[in-house]
Design an enzyme around this catalytic site. Sequence first.
Site, PDB file in Angstrom:
ATOM      1  N   SER A 148     -29.164 -33.230 -14.004  1.00 48.67           N
ATOM      2  CA  SER A 148     -30.346 -32.826 -13.229  1.00 48.67           C
ATOM      3  C   SER A 148     -30.202 -31.649 -12.294  1.00 48.67           C
ATOM      4  CB  SER A 148     -30.869 -34.031 -12.442  1.00 48.67           C
ATOM      5  OG  SER A 148     -31.362 -34.986 -13.351  1.00 48.67           O
TER       6      SER A 148
ATOM      7  N   SER B 106     -33.929 -33.453 -13.310  1.00 53.16           N
ATOM      8  CA  SER B 106     -34.982 -33.863 -12.401  1.00 53.16           C
ATOM      9  C   SER B 106     -35.162 -32.920 -11.224  1.00 53.16           C
ATOM     10  CB  SER B 106     -34.699 -35.261 -11.876  1.00 53.16           C
ATOM     11  OG  SER B 106     -33.511 -35.286 -11.152  1.00 53.16           O
TER      12      SER B 106
ATOM     13  N   LYS C  46     -34.115 -31.181  -1.888  1.00 51.21           N
ATOM     14  CA  LYS C  46     -34.805 -31.972  -2.920  1.00 51.21           C
ATOM     15  C   LYS C  46     -35.360 -33.222  -2.244  1.00 51.21           C
ATOM     16  CE  LYS C  46     -33.849 -34.212  -7.395  1.00 51.21           C
ATOM     17  NZ  LYS C  46     -32.841 -34.386  -8.465  1.00 51.21           N
TER      18      LYS C  46
END
Lengths: 482, 95, 484
Positions: C175, C151, C76
């Site tokens: 998330s 997210s 990420k």
Amino acid sequence: MQWETVIGLEIHAQLTTQSKIFSGSSTTFGAEPNTQASAVDLAMPGTLPVPNEEAFRKAIMFGLAIDADINKRSVFDRKNYFYPDLPKGYQTTQLDHPIVGAGHVEIQLKDGSKKSIRIHHAHLEEDAGKSLHEDFHGMSGIDLNRAGTPLIEIVTEPDMNTAEEAVAFAKKLHGLVSSIGICDGEMSQGSLRFDVNISIRPVGEEKLGTRTETKNLNSFRFMEKAIAHEVERQIELIEDGGEVKQETRLYDGEKDISRSMRSKEEANDYRYFPCPDLLPVVFDDDYIEAIRKTLPELPDVRQARFIEQLGLSEYDAGILSAENTMAIFFEATAKTCNDAKLAANWIMGELSARLNSEDKSISGIELKAEQLGTLISRIKDGTVSSSGAKKVFDALWSGEDNNVDKIIDAKGLKQVSDTGALEAIVDEVLAGMTDQIEQYKAADDKKRKKLMGGFMGPLMKASKGQGNPKLFNQILAKKLNN
Amino acid sequence: MSIQREDVEKIARLAKLQVNEEQLETVANELSNILGLVDQLQAVNTDDIEPMAHPTDAVQTLRADQVTETDNREAFQKIAPATENGLYLVPKVIE
Amino acid sequence: MHNKTVAELSKGLAAGEFSSVELTQHFLTRIAEQDTKINSFITVCEDDALTEAKAADEKISAGNATPWTGVPFAHKDIFCTQGVKTSCGSKMLDNFIPPYDATVTSNFKQQGAVCLGKTNMDEFAMGSSNESSYYGRVTNPWGENLVPGGSSGGSAAAVAARLTPAATATDTGGSIRQPSSLCGVTGLKPTYGRVSRYGMIAFASSLDQGGPIARTAEDAAMMLNVMASYDKRDSTCIEREVPDYTATLNKSIEGLNIGLPKEFFSDQLDAKMQQQVQNAINELEKLGANIKEISLPHTELSVPAYYIIAPAECSANLSRFDGVRYGHRCDNPKDLEDLYMRSRTEGFGEEVKRRIMVGAYALSAGFYDAYYRKAQQVRRLIKNDFTNAFENVDLIVGPTTPSPAFGFNSKGDDPTAMYLEDIFTISTNLAGLPGMSIPGGMVDGLPVGLQLIGNYFDEARLLNVSHQFQQATDWHNKAPKNCL
């Protein structure tokens, strides 16, 4: 209207740790800009703080030295504001749970009176970087080497009422932090900074007046002047019908003027909250006691010892015990010559005068305590006269030589103190001065004193300057006054 | 809890964020909605409850006082917006 | 090849069935062909990945390999990767190339894993739909008008689309779990303090945790073996032995006590969702678990508490973005105030600015006690709910999200509508407990997740139960159209 001045001090002392409080960067002074600023110090994304144990140890030492409570569970908080020398946009400090609680420091004034100044608390925090105001085409340059240096902030209660008290406290504190080895006390380098909070109120009034803060006073002389200046300003302001505004001011010691600090005009809401990147710091009693055992002799204890064991006056003992290096120097000198009083005189007199005029500290001189002690011994036993001693002192001071006896010989300063030899010289010289002797015998006491001097010259010449003048005087007087 | 335009202006200033005249109303409403959600907290009795700053009861491990970082200025300043002579440049700082 | 799990790929590499270079090239080609539709990657590291793959192949032939040597994965874009752009989904860090690695990054490097690139995310990890990224929204591979969740929307979508076998992610309020649920993949948020946060760009320090997204519990276990470590550079990282999470996957769950929080099965839950979750729970019962009802009475308060605590912490964490030492800087600042104002206003998106302001407000003079302090007190009540529950059960199970993937721009103008997406996941972060989401069923052709919450440091059990569930069911093998 009679006004009372109320003064409180906030002191920032840089702790003498090797590395910073939250990162492993070096804290050495004077490095090239930003060469001692790691990713953590630069607040790079994702970086995190890890507290330095030595910073806590030193803070605890301070707390013990001022007889304060040590907070066995202390917490770091974030103080939020924007400034280029503050990379994270917040300072990590301690608000509600500081490492050191309430304590006190005793001060002594010139008239001999004593006063206890209460310390509200002392906490750990990180120092900010530096803005260089040299012009880089209209820009300022930021050096973050200093950002993250461990500080202990010491806050007093508003217990001082005169500039003298404030300066006495500041000096005492300076001596204390350097004595226990937690701060090098170099005010010119910013190792120890004083902020003074000043307010005035009518004598007898209990409520405190509005206070102003004067920041970053880095000499005791300026502190004294700044306080006098601010008190006068406030009195004038109020007597003219105005009000004192709560603000931060900067004092210019050279010009003796002050002004309000522009950047602090708008009251900042610091939005303190506990730092979530750091856990509570916990110590047990054993840890704290172990630190207590490592404390060196504190100035007050040392002062008492100088008075009792070495027979110094309270005032002299106070001066000589305040600073570690000075105290050690004094004791070594006294031990060598076995005369504390003479050692005290020389150190507080000639030595201190030179330190002041040459702007040096006792750790930065060539002269060693043992050398001074030896010199004092030679004065005591008459080997060298007072004037001769000064010449020896000069040579030691400049590092020309480090052996007292060698210097005395080399400069031909050795006094002859053998009374037999001196008597012989006196007899010889007097034999050739019969007229002056008659003049002397005919004169009254007052004139005799004057005429004595006339014999000294020839005597010193006959002894090649090495005759002990005091003994010459004695022998001469004996012979002339028969 | 209702947020007014002046509140938004004050907070924006503290946080160094610009909110235009046209946006003030909208932002005030959005913040009011969020804080309205949060007002539910007031209904709960939390007397004698210790605030929880960390999920664990762990305490801080302290670091030994050693210099472990070396000069990495070049790498760090390579990604900096404005530097000169090793210093970070910002518009003139007036005290 | 892209349908193989990490475990299978690892064995395949060891057995010489294919090389890491072949494998890596396969995924890079897939990304190049298919990611325009999904937009799950911000940066693809073609050259670096092939270099790493080559080095991995050498290690494998020399017999120096670890289970991860040569296996491709993605990070990420919140984990700092030395020399590789790390944007956190924001214009503020569009030009940020960190000269250091996050601990998680170096952990994978040490294993010889191959990093395909950095995945897309909601800006600064704030969001539940991955619509707020500076680099454009991510599309859920399950439907071209659907959000992947956030997210960590990029990581979840990339794994679901088989563009990478696994990806790292972070979870502050859900998330990892929520996008895993919406994309039909397996995601784990470890116990707070299990995975180092050093180099993982901070959103809310006391809530953030890094964790894996993959297609199976076994893969997630393999990832956690690498991600978890004690790191002295992170003061909040707990020193505790990292077990081999793959070693206990096959334990029987006979006699396990599982609690179902009645607050998670209220009318906020879509009826069809409820049915799917119930079916999944029945499967667990068939495997020998005992199901009981429990109560987590303060569940409702978790969203308000979170939306004070997280913004408050982030308002301070994001103050370092000021245009001075790195990141976005406005052109020609006329004074210091202008530098700060314009750099930050230009660099941050709307949601980020909103949360910074909420946070600053909550901490400001006069409001600290009513907001921040109050929220931290409620946080303790929420944690106590779990402590009480775990006296009677070993594990807690429920839905991950109130509904399956929703459409873009469907939450309207009120930001709080989006916040309620996190109702089932947030309390786990507030308490610091480990939580997982695994594919548990389908509603109208879209995946829905089953959430498992464990006691502190009980990740091995979560992975064990998930693995057992995945042996008995098939949901985790379902793929979006055209992704197999």
